[in-house]
Design a protein around this motif. Structure first.
Motif, PDB file in Angstrom:
ATOM      1  N   ILE A   1       0.833  -1.204   0.000  1.00 47.68           N
ATOM      2  CA  ILE A   1       0.000   0.000   0.000  1.00 47.68           C
ATOM      3  C   ILE A   1       0.867   1.253   0.000  1.00 47.68           C
ATOM      4  O   ILE A   1       0.601   2.222  -0.745  1.00 47.68           O
ATOM      5  CB  ILE A   1      -0.945  -0.015   1.214  1.00 47.68           C
ATOM      6  N   PHE A   2       1.921   1.255   0.805  1.00 42.71           N
ATOM      7  CA  PHE A   2       2.825   2.406   0.852  1.00 42.71           C
ATOM      8  C   PHE A   2       3.495   2.633  -0.502  1.00 42.71           C
ATOM      9  O   PHE A   2       3.635   3.772  -0.967  1.00 42.71           O
ATOM     10  CB  PHE A   2       3.876   2.182   1.950  1.00 42.71           C
ATOM     11  N   SER A   3       3.915   1.525  -1.153  1.00 43.73           N
ATOM     12  CA  SER A   3       4.554   1.643  -2.464  1.00 43.73           C
ATOM     13  C   SER A   3       3.585   2.215  -3.491  1.00 43.73           C
ATOM     14  O   SER A   3       3.955   3.083  -4.310  1.00 43.73           O
ATOM     15  CB  SER A   3       5.070   0.276  -2.928  1.00 43.73           C
ATOM     16  N   MET A   4       2.321   1.748  -3.458  1.00 47.42           N
ATOM     17  CA  MET A   4       1.329   2.269  -4.405  1.00 47.42           C
ATOM     18  C   MET A   4       1.067   3.744  -4.172  1.00 47.42           C
ATOM     19  O   MET A   4       0.963   4.535  -5.123  1.00 47.42           O
ATOM     20  CB  MET A   4       0.036   1.463  -4.274  1.00 47.42           C
ATOM     21  N   LEU A   5       0.980   4.153  -2.901  1.00 46.74           N
ATOM     22  CA  LEU A   5       0.777   5.575  -2.609  1.00 46.74           C
ATOM     23  C   LEU A   5       1.951   6.411  -3.096  1.00 46.74           C
ATOM     24  O   LEU A   5       1.762   7.519  -3.622  1.00 46.74           O
ATOM     25  CB  LEU A   5       0.563   5.764  -1.103  1.00 46.74           C
ATOM     26  N   CYS A   6       3.168   5.876  -2.917  1.00 51.19           N
ATOM     27  CA  CYS A   6       4.347   6.601  -3.401  1.00 51.19           C
ATOM     28  C   CYS A   6       4.314   6.742  -4.919  1.00 51.19           C
ATOM     29  O   CYS A   6       4.634   7.812  -5.470  1.00 51.19           O
ATOM     30  CB  CYS A   6       5.619   5.876  -2.959  1.00 51.19           C
TER      31      CYS A   6
ATOM     32  N   LEU B   1       4.085  10.161  -6.923  1.00 49.19           N
ATOM     33  CA  LEU B   1       5.116  10.522  -7.900  1.00 49.19           C
ATOM     34  C   LEU B   1       4.508  10.812  -9.258  1.00 49.19           C
ATOM     35  O   LEU B   1       4.898  11.782  -9.940  1.00 49.19           O
ATOM     36  CB  LEU B   1       6.132   9.378  -8.002  1.00 49.19           C
ATOM     37  N   ALA B   2       3.530   9.992  -9.669  1.00 55.13           N
ATOM     38  CA  ALA B   2       2.884  10.225 -10.962  1.00 55.13           C
ATOM     39  C   ALA B   2       2.135  11.566 -10.965  1.00 55.13           C
ATOM     40  O   ALA B   2       2.189  12.321 -11.945  1.00 55.13           O
ATOM     41  CB  ALA B   2       1.930   9.076 -11.271  1.00 55.13           C
ATOM     42  N   THR B   3       1.443  11.871  -9.857  1.00 56.80           N
ATOM     43  CA  THR B   3       0.731  13.151  -9.757  1.00 56.80           C
ATOM     44  C   THR B   3       1.704  14.319  -9.831  1.00 56.80           C
ATOM     45  O   THR B   3       1.445  15.332 -10.516  1.00 56.80           O
ATOM     46  CB  THR B   3      -0.059  13.202  -8.445  1.00 56.80           C
ATOM     47  N   TRP B   4       2.834  14.199  -9.145  1.00 57.52           N
ATOM     48  CA  TRP B   4       3.830  15.285  -9.171  1.00 57.52           C
ATOM     49  C   TRP B   4       4.398  15.474 -10.574  1.00 57.52           C
ATOM     50  O   TRP B   4       4.593  16.609 -11.023  1.00 57.52           O
ATOM     51  CB  TRP B   4       4.953  14.951  -8.198  1.00 57.52           C
ATOM     52  N   GLN B   5       4.643  14.374 -11.291  1.00 55.37           N
ATOM     53  CA  GLN B   5       5.163  14.482 -12.651  1.00 55.37           C
ATOM     54  C   GLN B   5       4.167  15.174 -13.572  1.00 55.37           C
ATOM     55  O   GLN B   5       4.538  16.015 -14.393  1.00 55.37           O
ATOM     56  CB  GLN B   5       5.513  13.086 -13.187  1.00 55.37           C
TER      57      GLN B   5
ATOM     58  N   ARG C   1       2.807  19.857 -16.611  1.00 57.02           N
ATOM     59  CA  ARG C   1       1.777  20.837 -16.980  1.00 57.02           C
ATOM     60  C   ARG C   1       2.298  22.262 -16.785  1.00 57.02           C
ATOM     61  O   ARG C   1       2.118  23.123 -17.664  1.00 57.02           O
ATOM     62  CB  ARG C   1       0.520  20.610 -16.142  1.00 57.02           C
ATOM     63  N   ARG C   2       2.983  22.509 -15.654  1.00 65.69           N
ATOM     64  CA  ARG C   2       3.554  23.846 -15.435  1.00 65.69           C
ATOM     65  C   ARG C   2       4.653  24.146 -16.445  1.00 65.69           C
ATOM     66  O   ARG C   2       4.787  25.279 -16.918  1.00 65.69           O
ATOM     67  CB  ARG C   2       4.120  23.937 -14.016  1.00 65.69           C
ATOM     68  N   PHE C   3       5.441  23.133 -16.783  1.00 62.33           N
ATOM     69  CA  PHE C   3       6.527  23.339 -17.747  1.00 62.33           C
ATOM     70  C   PHE C   3       5.977  23.712 -19.120  1.00 62.33           C
ATOM     71  O   PHE C   3       6.464  24.648 -19.779  1.00 62.33           O
ATOM     72  CB  PHE C   3       7.370  22.061 -17.835  1.00 62.33           C
ATOM     73  N   PHE C   4       4.952  22.986 -19.565  1.00 59.62           N
ATOM     74  CA  PHE C   4       4.375  23.276 -20.885  1.00 59.62           C
ATOM     75  C   PHE C   4       3.676  24.637 -20.893  1.00 59.62           C
ATOM     76  O   PHE C   4       3.704  25.340 -21.903  1.00 59.62           O
ATOM     77  CB  PHE C   4       3.400  22.168 -21.280  1.00 59.62           C
ATOM     78  N   LYS C   5       3.068  24.995 -19.764  1.00 59.07           N
ATOM     79  CA  LYS C   5       2.447  26.315 -19.686  1.00 59.07           C
ATOM     80  C   LYS C   5       3.494  27.404 -19.731  1.00 59.07           C
ATOM     81  O   LYS C   5       3.306  28.473 -20.377  1.00 59.07           O
ATOM     82  CB  LYS C   5       1.620  26.455 -18.407  1.00 59.07           C
ATOM     83  N   ALA C   6       4.641  27.171 -19.064  1.00 58.45           N
ATOM     84  CA  ALA C   6       5.720  28.166 -19.101  1.00 58.45           C
ATOM     85  C   ALA C   6       6.262  28.327 -20.519  1.00 58.45           C
ATOM     86  O   ALA C   6       6.651  29.430 -20.920  1.00 58.45           O
ATOM     87  CB  ALA C   6       6.823  27.779 -18.136  1.00 58.45           C
TER      88      ALA C   6
END
Length: 212
Positions: free
Chosen positions: A184-189, A193-197, A202-207
């Motif tokens: 469960i901890f690995s899946m949350l990580c 990580l996927a959400t952060w990427q 998204r911010r990079f492409f907007k910039a």
């Protein structure tokens, strides 16, 4: 059963629990000069252990030591030739019976020593003839006492097996729980990580004004 032979000058501990089981009879093996051979056996608590030994070639010095897994000395005999030993186990441990040869070979090969060892424990180690004389028991009463002790020994063995089974089950359940929590901890990580990427890209492409 074949007994492995260590090379010259090396220690040769032998793990032979089956050979020390009750009713196996005497064990004999060869002990080369300047070597050491040990027999190991797991014992329950409060078990009487008796042994008889005989060493051929008495001119060559052979020492006998009986110890537990903590190194506590239970029996020791220097220049052992023929004799008996007995002790009662204090706890569930691995007990070790070691023969070590100190024969010196000066210009010629010293012949191997023949070790004959007979170890009994539990009901097999009790002398019912002495018990009968001390308590003035009849032959039938002696047989009943032997059967009673044997039954008690079997009950203790089953109780120990049940305890070990419970311990193993608890260990398996604890391991399964830990593996589940780790998964469960690995899946949350991974989800984090996927959400952060996604947010970073998204911010990079907007910039870069690649997306609105």
């Amino acid at each position: 059963m074949r007994v492995p032979r260590p090379g010259p000058g090396l220690l040769g501990p032998l793990l032979l629990p089956l050979l020390l089981a009750g009713g196996c009879g005497a064990l004999s093996f060869q002990l080369p000069a300047q070597t050491r051979k040990c027999l190991k056996e797991e014992m329950h608590r409060d078990v009487m252990v008796t042994g008889e030994y005989e060493v051929s070639e008495p001119g060559a010095r052979t020492d006998l030591r009986v110890t537990d897994s903590s190194g506590h000395l239970l029996y020791s005999k220097e220049d052992a030739k023929k004799g008996k030993f007995a002790f009662t186990t204090d706890d569930y441990e691995i007990y070790e019976i070691c023969f070590e040869s100190h024969a010196q070979s000066v210009g010629f090969r010293v012949p191997d020593q023949l070790i004959i060892l007979n170890v009994k424990h539990g009901v097999e180690a009790r002398n019912y003839e002495d018990i009968a004389k001390a308590e003035k028991l009849k032959p039938l009463e002696v047989d009943l006492r032997r059967l009673e002790d044997l039954s008690e020994s079997i009950v203790k063995d089953f109780a120990y097996m049940k305890q070990r089974e419970e311990e193993m089950r608890d260990t398996n359940e604890s391991t399964s729980t830990r593996v589940l929590y780790f998964s469960i901890f690995s899946m949350l990580c991974l989800v984090g990580l996927a959400t952060w990427q996604v947010c970073y890209l998204r911010r990079f492409f907007k910039a870069k004004k690649l997306i609105e």
